[in-house]
Design a protein around this motif. Sequence first.
Motif, PDB file in Angstrom:
ATOM      1  N   VAL A 197      42.467  43.364  38.736  1.00  0.00           N
ATOM      2  CA  VAL A 197      41.097  43.602  38.352  1.00  0.00           C
ATOM      3  C   VAL A 197      40.784  43.005  37.141  1.00  0.00           C
ATOM      4  CG1 VAL A 197      39.817  45.708  37.754  1.00  0.00           C
ATOM      5  CG2 VAL A 197      41.447  45.800  39.660  1.00  0.00           C
ATOM      6  N   ILE A 198      41.920  42.773  36.301  1.00  0.00           N
ATOM      7  CA  ILE A 198      41.565  41.877  35.154  1.00  0.00           C
ATOM      8  C   ILE A 198      40.695  40.632  35.503  1.00  0.00           C
ATOM      9  CG2 ILE A 198      42.540  40.506  33.254  1.00  0.00           C
ATOM     10  CD1 ILE A 198      44.614  42.607  32.978  1.00  0.00           C
ATOM     11  N   VAL A 199      41.554  40.044  36.502  1.00  0.00           N
ATOM     12  CA  VAL A 199      40.944  38.544  37.150  1.00  0.00           C
ATOM     13  C   VAL A 199      39.696  38.761  37.477  1.00  0.00           C
ATOM     14  CG1 VAL A 199      41.111  36.768  38.862  1.00  0.00           C
ATOM     15  CG2 VAL A 199      43.114  37.903  37.586  1.00  0.00           C
ATOM     16  N   ARG A 200      39.533  39.892  38.369  1.00  0.00           N
ATOM     17  CA  ARG A 200      37.941  40.197  38.724  1.00  0.00           C
ATOM     18  C   ARG A 200      36.923  40.357  37.697  1.00  0.00           C
ATOM     19  NH1 ARG A 200      37.581  45.693  42.195  1.00  0.00           N
ATOM     20  NH2 ARG A 200      37.274  46.712  40.109  1.00  0.00           N
ATOM     21  N   GLY A 201      37.403  40.812  36.452  1.00  0.00           N
ATOM     22  CA  GLY A 201      36.795  41.005  35.446  1.00  0.00           C
ATOM     23  C   GLY A 201      35.930  39.839  34.742  1.00  0.00           C
TER      24      GLY A 201
ATOM     25  N   GLU B  25      35.143  46.852  46.670  1.00  0.00           N
ATOM     26  CA  GLU B  25      34.433  46.738  45.418  1.00  0.00           C
ATOM     27  C   GLU B  25      34.409  45.547  45.108  1.00  0.00           C
ATOM     28  OE1 GLU B  25      35.919  49.760  43.050  1.00  0.00           O
ATOM     29  OE2 GLU B  25      35.508  51.516  44.053  1.00  0.00           O
ATOM     30  N   THR B  26      35.546  44.686  45.053  1.00  0.00           N
ATOM     31  CA  THR B  26      35.325  43.157  44.699  1.00  0.00           C
ATOM     32  C   THR B  26      34.534  42.277  45.287  1.00  0.00           C
ATOM     33  OG1 THR B  26      37.928  43.493  43.945  1.00  0.00           O
ATOM     34  CG2 THR B  26      36.839  41.295  44.283  1.00  0.00           C
TER      35      THR B  26
ATOM     36  N   ASP C 264      21.206  34.552  49.614  1.00  0.00           N
ATOM     37  CA  ASP C 264      21.058  35.832  50.527  1.00  0.00           C
ATOM     38  C   ASP C 264      21.918  35.779  51.528  1.00  0.00           C
ATOM     39  OD1 ASP C 264      18.888  36.509  49.010  1.00  0.00           O
ATOM     40  OD2 ASP C 264      17.270  35.753  50.331  1.00  0.00           O
ATOM     41  N   GLU C 265      22.371  34.684  52.446  1.00  0.00           N
ATOM     42  CA  GLU C 265      23.316  34.745  53.275  1.00  0.00           C
ATOM     43  C   GLU C 265      24.832  35.024  52.765  1.00  0.00           C
ATOM     44  OE1 GLU C 265      21.562  32.342  52.205  1.00  0.00           O
ATOM     45  OE2 GLU C 265      20.017  32.200  54.067  1.00  0.00           O
ATOM     46  N   LYS C 266      25.344  34.533  51.351  1.00  0.00           N
ATOM     47  CA  LYS C 266      26.499  35.034  51.105  1.00  0.00           C
ATOM     48  C   LYS C 266      26.485  36.343  50.575  1.00  0.00           C
ATOM     49  CE  LYS C 266      30.409  33.359  49.451  1.00  0.00           C
ATOM     50  NZ  LYS C 266      31.386  33.006  50.445  1.00  0.00           N
ATOM     51  N   TYR C 267      25.268  37.019  50.157  1.00  0.00           N
ATOM     52  CA  TYR C 267      25.469  38.385  49.925  1.00  0.00           C
ATOM     53  C   TYR C 267      25.720  39.210  51.144  1.00  0.00           C
ATOM     54  CZ  TYR C 267      23.348  42.688  48.258  1.00  0.00           C
ATOM     55  OH  TYR C 267      23.113  44.219  48.008  1.00  0.00           O
ATOM     56  N   VAL C 268      25.033  38.835  52.136  1.00  0.00           N
ATOM     57  CA  VAL C 268      25.157  39.591  53.351  1.00  0.00           C
ATOM     58  C   VAL C 268      26.670  39.385  53.830  1.00  0.00           C
ATOM     59  CG1 VAL C 268      24.658  39.795  55.917  1.00  0.00           C
ATOM     60  CG2 VAL C 268      22.799  39.490  54.051  1.00  0.00           C
ATOM     61  N   GLU C 269      27.264  38.136  53.783  1.00  0.00           N
ATOM     62  CA  GLU C 269      28.615  37.927  54.424  1.00  0.00           C
ATOM     63  C   GLU C 269      29.620  38.741  53.352  1.00  0.00           C
ATOM     64  OE1 GLU C 269      31.908  34.621  54.004  1.00  0.00           O
ATOM     65  OE2 GLU C 269      29.684  33.972  53.881  1.00  0.00           O
ATOM     66  N   LEU C 270      29.441  38.926  52.156  1.00  0.00           N
ATOM     67  CA  LEU C 270      30.475  39.314  51.160  1.00  0.00           C
ATOM     68  C   LEU C 270      30.314  40.890  51.498  1.00  0.00           C
ATOM     69  CD1 LEU C 270      29.887  37.354  48.027  1.00  0.00           C
ATOM     70  CD2 LEU C 270      31.785  37.516  49.364  1.00  0.00           C
ATOM     71  N   ASN C 271      29.233  41.480  51.399  1.00  0.00           N
ATOM     72  CA  ASN C 271      28.922  42.870  51.673  1.00  0.00           C
ATOM     73  C   ASN C 271      29.891  43.379  53.221  1.00  0.00           C
ATOM     74  OD1 ASN C 271      28.112  44.283  49.081  1.00  0.00           O
ATOM     75  ND2 ASN C 271      26.576  42.798  49.467  1.00  0.00           N
ATOM     76  N   LYS C 272      29.647  42.445  54.063  1.00  0.00           N
ATOM     77  CA  LYS C 272      30.151  42.975  55.161  1.00  0.00           C
ATOM     78  C   LYS C 272      31.669  42.949  55.157  1.00  0.00           C
ATOM     79  CE  LYS C 272      26.623  41.680  58.679  1.00  0.00           C
ATOM     80  NZ  LYS C 272      26.053  40.674  59.969  1.00  0.00           N
TER      81      LYS C 272
END
Length: 442
Positions: free
Chosen positions: A201-205, A235-236, A248-256
């Motif tokens: 999670v540090i890396v994520r931050g 959550e990441t 927008d395409e990446k947004y959809v892909e990541l949330n899926k």
Amino acid sequence: MTNSKLLFSLLLAGSVGTASAQSLKDARAAIETENYGKAKTILQQLVSKQAKVGDNYFYLGQIYLVNDKPDSAAIFFNQGLTADPKSQINNVGLGYIDLLKKDKASAEAKFSAASANLKKKDYEELLEIGRAYIKAPEPDYAKALDYLTQAKAKNAKDAAIPLALGDAYRGLKEASSAYSSYSEATDLDPNSTRAKIGLAVIVRGAQAFDEAVAQLTEITTASPTYAPTYRELAETYNMWSKAPGTSDEKYVELNKKGVEQYKKYLEVNGDNSLEAKIRYADFLVYARQYDELGAVSEELAKNPDVDPKIYRYLAYNAFRNKDYAKASENIQKMFAKMDPLRVIPLDNMYAGLSDVANNKVESGIVFIQKAIDQDKELLAEVAETAFAKYQDQETATAVALFEIIAKYPDTDYYFDSNYYAGEGNYQIGFKKDQEVRMRKVM
């Protein structure tokens, strides 16, 4: 039956009873793996069977806090104080509820009462106060460090303390100190998956989302039955989707991908409780996965003891399906039934957007402005609606929305909003001028 057979039967019965008995340690282990349904069942039994043990009430109250029910949590914290007056840990729970209400003075008074007369080796109250300051809506990481440092001075061998210290340092964006604390927790407990997650999670931050995903995925391979890792992955992916420059395409892909990981979290956890499904719906709200939210909300709505949150889900889903009257109806039901402390900025956003869609522009603007004051990230959704209204030639409504966005120079939509607000006002003024000219001619 011979005496020997009778003795064997009694011993067998005793062993079965012991095996099925659940302790506070079991409940805390269930909380550690976020199986809150299991923990709740154990703690309810403990409160019934060990009615004078204050810790039982405290941890049961914690479950209600996780499930966003502070009023129910307060009932158990108060019962715990009555049942076990010598133990003050339930004052920590009540102090945290004060932090939820942003009553910091009252919280500090309760924390002082909880930590005033601790014995030499007592540190649990200090640890929980530190955690409370970290989890609060308005975290105070400096105060958390103060209490956690006191806890560590009393017990340097409990890995839970450096874990909490790591969380506090991470909140202060002191990555080096956070890393050291999580590493210390690993030294104390080499089997601590939670400490390994902290390092990821540090890396994520640091916005290194691909590396954080890689580390968390590695943890799931090493410890496939530790459910919280899958939630952290979910959550990441959601945080990654909100990173600047994400298409927008990446947004959809990541949330899926995030939804897939959250489903894995529920599967591994085995928590099929209503509360677990509600937490899943909460994730879908923040991940903007409205199709899945629609299916989940319809299922949850069948429950007779429905949480007011269900109206949030139904409202959001109705809005996305362009049933604006239904969206407004459900969001108003939620406002009527829900404690105002549980209302989130997105609720005000959808209340405002629904009013705007229902031609109640003035009240809609008030709700939307309130939402943005609470969360600037919502400006993107206001912009989306403003452009849609502009294209539909609902110019006055679009202008009102653009003028809100135009107040925030730091937003990506600042210049476009100013342009379209000006263009829209010009069109409105031109139209009025033409109408005046026509009336004079007639």
